[in-house]
Write a protein that holds these residues in place. Structure first.
Motif, PDB file in Angstrom:
ATOM      1  N   VAL A 180       1.048  -1.413  -0.357  1.00 24.90           N
ATOM      2  CA  VAL A 180       0.013   0.020   0.122  1.00 24.90           C
ATOM      3  C   VAL A 180       0.959   1.248   0.295  1.00 24.90           C
ATOM      4  O   VAL A 180      -0.079   2.087  -0.445  1.00 24.90           O
ATOM      5  CB  VAL A 180      -1.316  -0.187   1.230  1.00 24.90           C
ATOM      6  N   GLY A 181       2.764   1.268   0.902  1.00 26.74           N
ATOM      7  CA  GLY A 181       3.312   2.461   0.486  1.00 26.74           C
ATOM      8  C   GLY A 181       3.599   2.829  -0.601  1.00 26.74           C
ATOM      9  O   GLY A 181       3.934   3.319  -1.153  1.00 26.74           O
ATOM     10  N   ASP A 182       3.817   2.243  -1.406  1.00 24.99           N
ATOM     11  CA  ASP A 182       3.766   1.838  -3.151  1.00 24.99           C
ATOM     12  C   ASP A 182       3.228   2.432  -4.013  1.00 24.99           C
ATOM     13  O   ASP A 182       2.973   3.205  -4.425  1.00 24.99           O
ATOM     14  CB  ASP A 182       4.056   0.327  -3.568  1.00 24.99           C
ATOM     15  N   VAL A 183       1.164   2.279  -3.611  1.00 27.11           N
ATOM     16  CA  VAL A 183       0.400   2.667  -4.391  1.00 27.11           C
ATOM     17  C   VAL A 183       0.579   4.049  -4.275  1.00 27.11           C
ATOM     18  O   VAL A 183       0.060   4.903  -5.257  1.00 27.11           O
ATOM     19  CB  VAL A 183      -0.826   2.341  -4.065  1.00 27.11           C
ATOM     20  N   ARG A 184       0.319   3.996  -2.285  1.00 30.45           N
ATOM     21  CA  ARG A 184       0.355   5.873  -2.228  1.00 30.45           C
ATOM     22  C   ARG A 184       1.735   6.744  -2.820  1.00 30.45           C
ATOM     23  O   ARG A 184       1.516   8.025  -3.088  1.00 30.45           O
ATOM     24  CB  ARG A 184       0.059   6.103  -0.804  1.00 30.45           C
ATOM     25  N   ARG A 185       2.548   6.243  -2.862  1.00 29.50           N
ATOM     26  CA  ARG A 185       3.892   6.940  -2.892  1.00 29.50           C
ATOM     27  C   ARG A 185       3.731   7.298  -4.774  1.00 29.50           C
ATOM     28  O   ARG A 185       3.243   8.260  -5.458  1.00 29.50           O
ATOM     29  CB  ARG A 185       5.012   6.543  -3.026  1.00 29.50           C
ATOM     30  N   ALA A 186       3.464   6.061  -5.543  1.00 28.77           N
ATOM     31  CA  ALA A 186       2.805   6.461  -7.026  1.00 28.77           C
ATOM     32  C   ALA A 186       1.869   7.292  -7.027  1.00 28.77           C
ATOM     33  O   ALA A 186       1.953   7.983  -8.303  1.00 28.77           O
ATOM     34  CB  ALA A 186       2.554   4.932  -7.458  1.00 28.77           C
ATOM     35  N   ALA A 187       0.799   7.040  -6.321  1.00 31.34           N
ATOM     36  CA  ALA A 187      -0.402   7.845  -6.566  1.00 31.34           C
ATOM     37  C   ALA A 187       0.016  10.074  -5.989  1.00 31.34           C
ATOM     38  O   ALA A 187       0.129  10.326  -6.988  1.00 31.34           O
ATOM     39  CB  ALA A 187      -0.973   7.988  -5.720  1.00 31.34           C
ATOM     40  N   SER A 188       0.692   9.702  -5.605  1.00 30.09           N
ATOM     41  CA  SER A 188       1.185  11.370  -4.850  1.00 30.09           C
ATOM     42  C   SER A 188       1.870  11.626  -6.387  1.00 30.09           C
ATOM     43  O   SER A 188       1.286  13.024  -6.888  1.00 30.09           O
ATOM     44  CB  SER A 188       1.829  10.930  -4.241  1.00 30.09           C
ATOM     45  N   VAL A 189       2.585  10.829  -6.988  1.00 25.68           N
ATOM     46  CA  VAL A 189       4.007  11.361  -7.660  1.00 25.68           C
ATOM     47  C   VAL A 189       2.895  11.701  -8.554  1.00 25.68           C
ATOM     48  O   VAL A 189       3.081  13.212  -9.885  1.00 25.68           O
ATOM     49  CB  VAL A 189       4.421  10.584  -7.527  1.00 25.68           C
ATOM     50  N   THR A 190       2.106  10.215  -9.079  1.00 24.21           N
ATOM     51  CA  THR A 190       1.087  11.006 -10.761  1.00 24.21           C
ATOM     52  C   THR A 190       0.330  11.738 -10.368  1.00 24.21           C
ATOM     53  O   THR A 190      -0.208  12.266 -11.911  1.00 24.21           O
ATOM     54  CB  THR A 190       0.941   9.837 -10.979  1.00 24.21           C
ATOM     55  N   GLY A 191       0.168  12.086  -9.350  1.00 24.81           N
ATOM     56  CA  GLY A 191      -1.443  13.120  -8.981  1.00 24.81           C
ATOM     57  C   GLY A 191      -2.552  11.863  -9.182  1.00 24.81           C
ATOM     58  O   GLY A 191      -3.601  13.109  -9.684  1.00 24.81           O
ATOM     59  N   LEU A 225      -4.725   8.328  -8.551  1.00 22.95           N
ATOM     60  CA  LEU A 225      -5.234   7.347  -8.112  1.00 22.95           C
ATOM     61  C   LEU A 225      -5.323   6.469  -9.217  1.00 22.95           C
ATOM     62  O   LEU A 225      -5.154   5.524  -9.402  1.00 22.95           O
ATOM     63  CB  LEU A 225      -6.101   7.178  -6.850  1.00 22.95           C
ATOM     64  N   PRO A 226      -6.216   6.952  -9.457  1.00 25.93           N
ATOM     65  CA  PRO A 226      -6.818   5.485 -11.020  1.00 25.93           C
ATOM     66  C   PRO A 226      -5.723   5.867 -12.094  1.00 25.93           C
ATOM     67  O   PRO A 226      -5.832   4.441 -12.141  1.00 25.93           O
ATOM     68  CB  PRO A 226      -8.033   6.709 -11.728  1.00 25.93           C
ATOM     69  N   MET A 227      -4.263   6.010 -12.418  1.00 28.02           N
ATOM     70  CA  MET A 227      -3.881   6.095 -12.833  1.00 28.02           C
ATOM     71  C   MET A 227      -2.952   4.994 -12.545  1.00 28.02           C
ATOM     72  O   MET A 227      -1.924   4.211 -12.897  1.00 28.02           O
ATOM     73  CB  MET A 227      -3.024   7.063 -13.909  1.00 28.02           C
ATOM     74  N   THR A 228      -2.463   5.410 -10.994  1.00 29.11           N
ATOM     75  CA  THR A 228      -1.634   4.764 -10.511  1.00 29.11           C
ATOM     76  C   THR A 228      -2.534   3.302 -10.141  1.00 29.11           C
ATOM     77  O   THR A 228      -1.395   1.800  -9.923  1.00 29.11           O
ATOM     78  CB  THR A 228      -1.246   5.145  -8.765  1.00 29.11           C
ATOM     79  N   ALA A 229      -3.463   3.119  -9.586  1.00 26.78           N
ATOM     80  CA  ALA A 229      -4.553   1.276 -10.085  1.00 26.78           C
ATOM     81  C   ALA A 229      -3.991   0.871 -10.842  1.00 26.78           C
ATOM     82  O   ALA A 229      -3.759  -0.515 -11.319  1.00 26.78           O
ATOM     83  CB  ALA A 229      -5.717   1.660  -9.529  1.00 26.78           C
ATOM     84  N   THR A 230      -4.129   1.508 -12.253  1.00 25.95           N
ATOM     85  CA  THR A 230      -3.608   0.660 -13.905  1.00 25.95           C
ATOM     86  C   THR A 230      -2.640   0.163 -13.209  1.00 25.95           C
ATOM     87  O   THR A 230      -2.448  -0.708 -13.708  1.00 25.95           O
ATOM     88  CB  THR A 230      -4.167   1.633 -14.997  1.00 25.95           C
ATOM     89  N   LEU A 231      -2.124   1.332 -12.854  1.00 18.44           N
ATOM     90  CA  LEU A 231      -0.057   0.328 -13.262  1.00 18.44           C
ATOM     91  C   LEU A 231      -0.139  -0.513 -12.782  1.00 18.44           C
ATOM     92  O   LEU A 231       1.042  -1.789 -12.665  1.00 18.44           O
ATOM     93  CB  LEU A 231       0.905   1.771 -12.497  1.00 18.44           C
ATOM     94  N   ALA A 232      -0.254  -0.161 -11.257  1.00 13.50           N
ATOM     95  CA  ALA A 232      -0.544  -1.419 -10.139  1.00 13.50           C
ATOM     96  C   ALA A 232      -0.979  -2.882 -11.326  1.00 13.50           C
ATOM     97  O   ALA A 232      -0.387  -4.122 -10.030  1.00 13.50           O
ATOM     98  CB  ALA A 232      -1.012  -1.557  -8.948  1.00 13.50           C
ATOM     99  N   PHE A 233      -1.947  -3.277 -11.639  1.00 17.39           N
ATOM    100  CA  PHE A 233      -2.080  -3.844 -12.063  1.00 17.39           C
ATOM    101  C   PHE A 233      -1.828  -4.689 -13.193  1.00 17.39           C
ATOM    102  O   PHE A 233      -1.682  -5.641 -13.325  1.00 17.39           O
ATOM    103  CB  PHE A 233      -4.281  -4.058 -11.929  1.00 17.39           C
ATOM    104  N   LEU A 234      -1.140  -3.845 -13.889  1.00 20.30           N
ATOM    105  CA  LEU A 234      -0.955  -3.999 -15.458  1.00 20.30           C
ATOM    106  C   LEU A 234       0.954  -4.771 -14.579  1.00 20.30           C
ATOM    107  O   LEU A 234       1.168  -5.763 -15.492  1.00 20.30           O
ATOM    108  CB  LEU A 234      -0.192  -2.717 -16.113  1.00 20.30           C
ATOM    109  N   GLU A 235       1.724  -4.200 -13.600  1.00 22.82           N
ATOM    110  CA  GLU A 235       3.125  -4.441 -13.573  1.00 22.82           C
ATOM    111  C   GLU A 235       3.508  -4.170 -12.554  1.00 22.82           C
ATOM    112  O   GLU A 235       4.546  -4.215 -12.359  1.00 22.82           O
ATOM    113  CB  GLU A 235       4.122  -3.015 -14.779  1.00 22.82           C
ATOM    114  N   GLY A 236       1.810  -4.128 -11.584  1.00 23.00           N
ATOM    115  CA  GLY A 236       2.894  -4.522  -9.556  1.00 23.00           C
ATOM    116  C   GLY A 236       3.553  -3.358  -9.552  1.00 23.00           C
ATOM    117  O   GLY A 236       3.936  -2.555  -9.864  1.00 23.00           O
TER     118      GLY A 236
END
Length: 340
Positions: free
Chosen positions: A153-164, A166-177
């Motif tokens: 979850v920490g990786d999700v939150r950091r990536a969402a912060s950087v990309t601005g 959360l929806p885009m981050t979710a797609t990244l998480a499912f595609l490439e982990g």
């Protein structure tokens, strides 16, 4: 959950959002959302997350579809609407410009509501209300994404912060982990999700060891991005970012004239409110209190290191007044000064 023609049924999303609204345990909210996300086709993940956390909404408000949303429409006895149906209408509403396009978008809203069940109509009105509350918090959704995609979850939150996003981050998480989430780095010109300060009820709660205390202003959170000679300013209302560059030429010139390389500054525009960038007073004062990029990403640096970098770039008259101390008496004096 049900998938129809490659898209999640709106009824299933509404059921899960109803669960998150009524469940008292955070774990139950997370479990319901994670179960739906596991069944969601990858191309639909962004839409499901965006509708849930309130980031998929019309970017401007026009009376034509405001009326269409608020008018009564007969509910469909049985709905087959999908999440993608809602996404397409929101996108049509957001790009509509000119009387004919606005009228067409309003008709699309009416058609959407007429094909929706009673519970779906209520959900659609809530989802498309520019001032409505998000059905799900970003914190709960981040945990659900992490559980469903089997990442931290920490990786999700950091990536969402950087990309601005959360929806885009979710797609990244499912595609490439995890690998994709860890590789996300901030870049000037792309808004970063603002970090939030933590309010406390008692002063003694906040001062344990060396602590940074800042003024709290009533205004608009603003990020200043500089890439070469190009400066962009983004206002943030806690959910979405809006480009406000053209309204603030004086601040653009200030940021362009600062020393250093490409940068991202976090600050506050005093006395400003969000929603319509065209109404922001061009003479508002800006205060900066953090630096997130200075030639390189600084997000993973300590606050003390970022404050040191900030002082090397931003002159004192543009920095939000603050102190670092472990002495509650010193904090009391600073707060009295701020209130005077």
């Amino acid at each position: 959950g049900t998938v129809q023609n490659g898209s999640v049924l709106l009824a299933d999303l509404v059921d899960v959002l109803d669960l998150t609204a009524t469940a008292s345990r955070r774990a139950d909210k997370v479990a319901g959302l994670a179960a739906l996300l596991r069944l969601t086709p990858i191309e639909e993940v962004e839409g499901v997350v965006a509708l849930s956390v309130g980031t998929l909404r019309p970017t401007h408000d026009i009376s034509g579809w405001t009326t269409a949303l608020t008018d009564d429409h007969p509910a469909a006895p049985q709905s087959s609407l999908t999440v993608d149906d809602v996404r397409r209408v929101v996108e049509e509403m957001s790009i509509a410009s000119g009387p004919q396009a606005v009228e067409a978008a309003a008709h699309s809203v009416v058609r959407l509501l007429e094909h929706a069940s009673e519970s779906e109509q209520a959900a659609i009105r809530s989802m498309l209300d520019p001032d409505g509350e998000a059905p799900v918090s970003a914190s709960v959704m981040s945990t659900a994404i992490a559980n469903a995609a089997r990442v931290r979850v920490g990786d999700v939150r950091r990536a969402a912060s950087v990309t601005g996003s959360l929806p885009m981050t979710a797609t990244l998480a499912f595609l490439e982990g995890t690998t994709a989430l860890e590789s996300v780095e901030p870049r000037p010109g792309r808004p970063i999700q603002p970090m939030q300060a933590a309010p406390v009820d008692e002063l003694d709660e906040s001062v344990s060891g060396e602590t940074c205390i800042e003024w709290a202003l009533t205004g608009l959170r603003v990020q200043a991005h500089r890439a070469g000679r190009t400066v962009s300013l983004f206002g943030h209302d806690g959910v979405t970012s809006v480009d406000i560059t053209e309204r603030l030429p004086r601040i653009v010139d200030l940021v362009r004239g600062l020393p250093g390389d490409d940068l991202v500054l976090d600050g506050e525009l005093s006395g400003a409110d969000m929603p319509d960038p065209a109404r922001i007073d061009i003479d508002r004062r800006v205060w900066f209190f953090d630096i997130l990029f200075d030639g390189d990403a600084l997000l993973d640096q300590t606050l003390a290191d970022r404050r040191h970098a900030l002082h090397g770039v931003v002159p004192e008259e543009l920095r939000l007044p603050s102190i670092e101390t472990s002495d509650p008496a010193e904090v009391e004096g600073f707060l009295r000064e701020a209130q005077s």
